[in-house]
Design an enzyme around this catalytic site. Structure first.
Site, short mmCIF file in Angstrom:
data_model
loop_
_atom_site.label_atom_id
_atom_site.label_comp_id
_atom_site.label_asym_id
_atom_site.label_seq_id
_atom_site.Cartn_x
_atom_site.Cartn_y
_atom_site.Cartn_z
N GLY A 115 0.88 -1.27 -0.10
CA GLY A 115 -0.20 0.08 0.34
C GLY A 115 0.91 1.30 -0.07
CG ASN A 266 -0.06 3.46 6.13
OD1 ASN A 266 -0.21 4.40 6.98
ND2 ASN A 266 -0.49 1.99 6.29
N PRO A 267 -1.90 4.10 3.34
CG PRO A 267 -2.38 2.77 1.44
CD PRO A 267 -1.31 2.99 2.49
CB CYS A 268 -4.79 2.54 7.12
SG CYS A 268 -5.76 1.40 6.17
CD GLU A 270 -1.51 1.83 9.33
OE1 GLU A 270 -1.28 0.50 9.14
OE2 GLU A 270 -2.38 2.54 9.08
CB THR A 433 -5.76 -5.45 13.07
OG1 THR A 433 -6.92 -4.97 14.09
CG2 THR A 433 -4.40 -4.97 13.51
CB ILE A 436 -4.58 -10.14 11.42
CG1 ILE A 436 -4.57 -8.79 12.05
CG2 ILE A 436 -3.78 -10.30 9.92
CD1 ILE A 436 -3.00 -8.47 12.52
#
Length: 755
Positions: A115, A266-268, A270, A433, A436
């Site tokens: 990503g 990054n895309p999210c 964090e 997450t 997962i």
């Protein structure tokens, strides 16, 4: 006995993380084989690999430590894949050659599944003079359209790909266009957007001051800071984008501010990263560590948490050496700084097991205590690794300790870093997450509250039939095992029932001990007032957050699912007109109704004529066949082929709207064209636009960029806030797409736009 606590967990493992050969035959016979494969590969870089393999396996066992999906799927496979989740690409030069070199690098990175994030602030604004070519610049948004088309093309290959994040500074002259870009429902679908908000801008907002939009030292316009802030807020209120990143705060706190400047994530969100920055992710599963859940004195043993964190840090440090990288610049960046992103998942479930209400003062205090313990253990483990293997190459003790994060760190940790160095420049991050967490038994994801305590999931069987199964939150499942079907206690709250400020307080508590950032979505009720909505962002700023992402259900973005505590009580979503699924293609009637459209492709000397004919089935009009004609003989072969293929698909019935998306995703490397003020990446994409226009006109799809109006065969067994229907999953087709932590995530199969 199976290690899996829920059927969905085993299905996620089999689909996403189980090693299989090219024909789909499993090479990991069991979950234990997958754990062993990962543990052995990450231990292979150690001087005593057999010792560390057992320790790593123990950490993975029973889902206590959850490496990110790319590590679970890729480690020990021998395949040329990256084990890193997050990349920010190089700084985009303000030149045509440089821009397209960056496009190539992005394609290579996404091809391996990373990503990526990009800062488009470096491209001159629309209308600026381009010296030497007697032209005006088209601006960064036009090049974002090119990136978007590239991403669609890469994703059409069908394997796991990454998403993209685009950022732009709040003082760029094109910032207003950037803010409004995704209000066009067909534009920039492959991007998440965030505005880089600076400290001076926030000060101007609070003071009611003016704000200059500048590029290259030139002031293009001046406006009121509050007006621009309100534009950002209104777009987010109505369309859920753009997000907000407090970029000066990120750079001030960065342990490496002496060696890098961050302008993208990054895309999210964090992982704020420098040019060519790369980071890997992993999570401590707090839900699996709670002793005596729902009993007096329940909690997490400090010694067990400390040991698990130390082992996880060593495993993740080894990933830096075990991973492949799409680009050499990314490998060099990763080795020079050895950045890792260790976080948590299952936080909300762990709080529930201890009798704490998410968002309460007690839960905030417990969250901060856990994050502090994890940060201390991680930093001290990295110091031990530095003594054993050496500090990261760019380590400078005085400069490192002068960063905002390290100044707030405990004195004994600071002294240990000063004396021995540290192996990893940054260590902590909280990722989404989503997948997962399902794999680990449907624990609550990241630091989010529980999204739904139970829901029903449709499962496609080999014979084409569908069965239903209940998916229950991990903590609720434990409650049922202990207490049967007794009502859940009052402290069991969900994402839909919490006040937005409860979300903000939890994010701020975790951020205090996280040296990178946090992926967190603040769910807001649909009826929240605009002023109260803005207050959420101001509270995030005041409480020290590094960014803010909200989600408010509305007619434009759709609604998140609302689910009752007992899945059996959840009503079926209402469906509209019947969709016909055919096992055999329909015969062609003698006469059909249709429409012919003229398409003038700017780079072709002849127009293309597209005829779409429809059939009425079950009282509903649907596309039946397509004819594409042109006087240009260069077009003859592919137009005939396209005519036959699309018509064959249309005659099979079902939801054929995917044809439009496939055509619109085609990117012509020779260049597209500007049509109606919008960049169209290829002539095939233009044909897709025409067919989409027709499907909207006959009522087959809701609108540009949207899917089928109703699909009872794949309908989800859920109640939907406000009566709006959730979207269909592009992977499995189930109507289970919901917004979780900034990502559209399928609750049926685990598919996530953000990877």
């Amino acid at each position: 006995m199976s290690r899996f606590s829920a059927p969905i967990a085993e299905q996620i493992w089999d689909m996403k993380y189980r090693l299989k050969d090219g024909s789909g035959r499993p090479l990991d016979a069991s979950l234990e084989d997958s754990w062993r494969r990962v543990a052995r590969d990450l231990a292979s870089v150690e001087a005593t690999p057999e010792v560390w393999e057992e320790r790593f396996y123990t950490a993975l066992e029973d889902f206590r430590f959850l490496p990110a999906g790319r590590i679970l799927a890729g480690a020990g496979t021998g395949r040329q894949v990256t084990l890193f989740n997050c990349f920010v690409m190089g700084t985009i030069p303000d030149s045509m050659g440089g821009i397209f070199e960056m496009l190539k690098e992005a394609a290579l990175t996404m091809q391996q599944g990373g990503g990526i994030g990009y800062d488009f602030s470096t491209i001159r604004p629309k209308g600026a003079v381009v010296h030497g070519v007697a032209a005006d610049a088209s601006g960064p948004l036009s090049f974002m359209d090119v990136w978007d088309a590239m991403c669609r093309t890469i994703m059409s290959a069908g394997s796991r790909r990454g998403a993209m994040m685009a950022t732009m500074r709040c003082d760029h002259p094109d910032i207003e266009e950037f803010i409004a870009a995704k209000q066009d429902s067909a534009r920039l679908r492959m991007f998440n957007l965030s505005v880089l908000v600076t400290d001076p801008f926030m000060e101007a907002v609070k003071a009611g001051g003016s704000w200059d939009l500048v590029f290259g030292g030139r002031v293009y316009r001046t406006l009121e800071a509050r007006d621009l802030w309100n534009r950002i807020m209104k777009a987010t209120y109505d369309y859920a984008e753009p997000g907000v990143i407090f970029i000066d705060r990120i750079n001030t706190a960065n342990n490496l501010r002496y060696a890098e400047t961050i302008a993208a994530t990054n895309p999210c969100g964090e992982q704020p990263l420098p040019p060519y920055g790369a980071c890997l992710l992993g999570s401590i599963n707090l839900a699996r560590l709670v002793k005596a859940p729902f009993e007096a004195g329940s909690g997490i043993e400090a010694a067990e948490l400390d040991e698990l964190v130390r082992t996880a840090v060593r495993m993740m440090d080894n990933v830096v050496d075990a991973s492949k990288f799409p680009l050499p610049q990314q490998a060099a960046e990763a080795v020079a700084k050895r950045r890792i992103g260790l976080g948590v998942t299952g936080l909300a479930d762990a709080l529930l097991m201890m009798g704490l209400r998410y968002g309460s003062d007690e839960a905030v205090a417990q969250t901060e205590a856990w994050m502090r313990a994890i940060a201390r253990a991680a930093y001290l483990a990295s110091v031990d690794l530095a003594r054993e293997k050496g500090a990261f190459p760019l380590f400078d003790a005085e400069k490192y300790l002068a960063s905002g994060t390290m100044q707030a760190m405990d004195a004994d940790v600071r002294e240990a870093v000063r004396e021995h160095g540290i192996r990893n420049a940054l260590l902590t991050s909280i990722a989404p997450t989503g997948t997962i967490s399902l794999y680990a038994g449907n624990v609550s994801s990241g630091i989010e509250p529980v999204f739904a305590y139970a829901y029903r999931r449709k499962v496609l069987q080999p014979d084409g039939s569908r069965t239903e199964e209940e998916v229950v939150d991990y903590a609720v499942s434990l409650w049922r095992q202990k207490f049967g079907e007794t009502p859940l206690p009052d402290h069991f709250v969900s994402a839909q029932t919490l006040a937005p400020m409860d979300h903000v307080k939890m994010q701020a508590a975790a951020q205090k001990w996280i040296d990178s950032s946090i992926s967190k979505t603040i769910n807001c009720p649909e009826d929240i007032g605009f002023e109260a909505f803005k207050d959420v962002y101001l509270a995030a700023w005041d409480l020290g957050c590094k960014g803010c992402t909200t989600y408010r259900p509305n007619a434009v973005t759709g609604s998140v699912l609302t689910v009752s505590e007992k899945a059996e009580a959840v009503p079926q979503a209402e469906t509209g007109a019947e969709v016909i699924y055919l096992s055999e293609p329909l015969d062609r009637p003698e006469a059909l109704e249709g429409q012919t459209y003229k398409l003038k492709w700017p780079v072709s000397e002849h127009a293309i004529y597209i005829t779409v004919n429809d059939i009425v089935v079950g009282g509903r009009r649907r596309p039946f066949e397509v004819f594409i004609n042109s006087k240009n003989m260069e077009h003859y072969a592919w137009t005939v082929a396209l005519t036959r293929m699309i018509s064959a698909v249309f005659r099979r019935g079902g939801d054929v709207s995917f044809v439009v998306e496939e055509l619109k995703a085609v990117f012509d490397p020779r260049g597209g064209a500007w049509m109606g003020g919008r960049y169209v990446p290829s002539i095939l994409a233009a044909i897709g636009d025409v067919i989409e226009e027709h499907l909207v006109a006959i009522g087959f799809i809701e609108g540009a960029g949207l899917g089928l109006k109703s699909d009872p065969k794949a309908g989800a067994a859920v109640a939907v806030a406000g009566g709006a229907k959730p979207k269909a999953c592009p992977s499995c087709g189930a109507y289970e797409l919901v917004m979780i932590e900034g990502c559209m995530t399928c609750r049926a199969c685990g598919h996530s736009k953000c990877g």
